[in-house]
Structure formats: C-alpha cells, structure tokens
Design an enzyme around this catalytic site. Structure first.
Site: not given
Ligand SMILES: Nc1ncnc2c1ncn2[C@@H]1O[C@H](COP(=O)(O)OP(=O)(O)O)[C@@H](O)[C@H]1O
Ligand SMILES: Cc1cn([C@H]2C[C@H](O)[C@@H](COP(=O)(O)O)O2)c(=O)[nH]c1=O
Ligand SMILES: [Zn+2]
Length: 191
Positions: A87-90, A182, A15-16, A178, A13
């Site tokens: 980043d990769e905060a999950q 939707c 993010k980085s 991956y 999306a």
C-alpha cells in the site's frame, strides 16, 4: 509466471479497501501473504493499513532504506508466500520497485501494489512513475468528483479549505487535507 499489478487512483478511491479484500481472498484460500505500507504514512499508526470503510491489517513498514527483496526473501525462509501486497506504493523509490520486480521474476511471487498516480500538482510520484513503467498490469480504481465525473486528481487544501499549489510533495493527511477531483475542477481551483 508471476506478475506485478499496479492499482492506481486518486485518494479516497478504495485502494486500501481493495488491497485488504485481495489479502483476505488469498488467506481464505489457505494462501499466505506479506503486506507492506509506507512508514511515513502514520495516519492510523506506523505499519498499519486502514481503509476508510473500517477494514485494517498489520503490515511491514517500508522507508526508502528498506530492501524489499531482502525482506521478502527473509520471510520466505520461514514460511511460504503466495502474494506480496504494497500500500502507499507512490512512496516507493525506483530502486524498491526494481526489488519488487525481482520478487516477481526471481522468486515467482505476484506483487500487488496500490498507490496514487500523481501528487497535488498533478506530477508523478517516484514509485508511481516506476510502476507505470514496469508493471505487467495497470488497473485504474475510480473515485467520484463532486460533479459526478471520475476523480483523477488530488487537490491539497489548507485548514480553511483553500487550495494549496506549492510545497513539499509529501504531506501526510486524509480527507481534511486532500479532495479528489476531476481534472476540470482541479484546474479551476489551482489556476
Ligand atoms: N462507511 C462506509 N461505507 C461504505 N463506504 C465507505 C464508508 N466510508 C468510506 N467509504 C468509501 O471508501 C472509499 C475510500 O476507501 P479507502 O480504501 O480508504 O481509499 P484509498 O485507500 O483509495 O484512499 C471511498 O469511496 C469512500 O466513499
Ligand atoms: C496527493 C498527495 C497525497 N499525499 C499523501 C496523503 C496521504 O497520506 C497519502 C495518500 O493516502 P490514500 O488515502 O491512501 O491514497 O499520500 C502526499 O504526501 N502528497 C500528495 O501530493
Ligand atoms: Zn468535477
């Protein structure tokens, strides 16, 4: 007063890319930043943030044992800091999100965290759950499903492109493993 921002999205999306743009924006104004990314995500190489669009930067690698509050305080002893970007905060633990809250509230440094909301089963990651609960500002970044709708889910696929619905939550990979979809198309391929 500093705030915690959580920029969440599916994979692919931007993010980085958005993190690296925000970092650049601080630095071009003469301000100093500190970047973190998950040590486990070594797609480029450890301690490096890379976006698919080609931007990249070195970062401090965190794992579940890293004390983020202490790492930021240690850096602050040597230079001023105007923003902390993660980043990769999950992959943060809840304890680490609480440490970031302390960076924000006690050290008065804004925290910008970027990560996935959910895993390949549609379940929250620990770091994302904590950030959704604690961040001052929640900002959704958007990827596009193959049908044109917003892609909010992450389908895990095997080498043959077949859907994977079981397995460990953490499985490092990119567009080969991956597909951002939707919800409707995620459900069609997982049920
Ligand atoms: N060469 C390119 N030019 C413009 N956009 C690109 C290019 N390559 C990839 N992208 C876009 O970059 C986005 C992925 O950016 P990235 O920061 O790596 O995402 P995330 O961190 O959310 O997984 C996707 O929207 C993809 O379409
Ligand atoms: C959905 C999902 C993702 N991961 C991993 C795969 C990647 O290494 C990162 C996310 O990368 P991004 O492009 O920077 O968003 O997370 C995982 O381990 N488990 C999952 O369910
Ligand atoms: Zn779709």
């Amino acid at each position: 007063m500093a705030k915690i921002y959580f920029y969440y999205a599916s994979m692919n999306a931007g993010k980085s890319t958005t993190l690296l743009q925000a970092d650049f924006n601080y630095r071009e104004r003469g301000m100093q930043t500190m970047l973190f990314t998950a040590a486990i995500d070594d797609r480029f190489h450890r301690g490096h943030i890379a976006s698919r669009i080609g931007l990249e930067a070195s970062a401090h690698a965190f794992d579940p044992t890293t004390d983020l509050r202490a790492a930021v305080a240690h850096e602050l002893a040597n230079r001023p800091l105007h923003c902390v970007l993660v980043d990769e905060a999950q992959f943060l633990t809840r304890t680490q999100v609480l440490q970031l809250a302390s960076v924000c509230d006690q050290l008065d440094i804004p925290v910008l965290a970027y990560g996935l909301r959910t895993d390949f089963r549609g379940e929250l990651f620990e770091g994302s759950a904590a950030l959704l609960g604690l961040a001052d500002s929640l900002v959704e970044l958007k990827a596009i499903c193959e049908c044109g709708r917003k892609a909010t889910m992450n389908l895990r696929v095997d080498a043959a492109g077949q859907s994977v619905t079981q397995g460990a939550q953490t499985e490092i990979g990119g567009n080969d493993r991956y597909v951002a979809l939707c919800r409707r198309h995620f459900m069609e391929r997982t049920q």
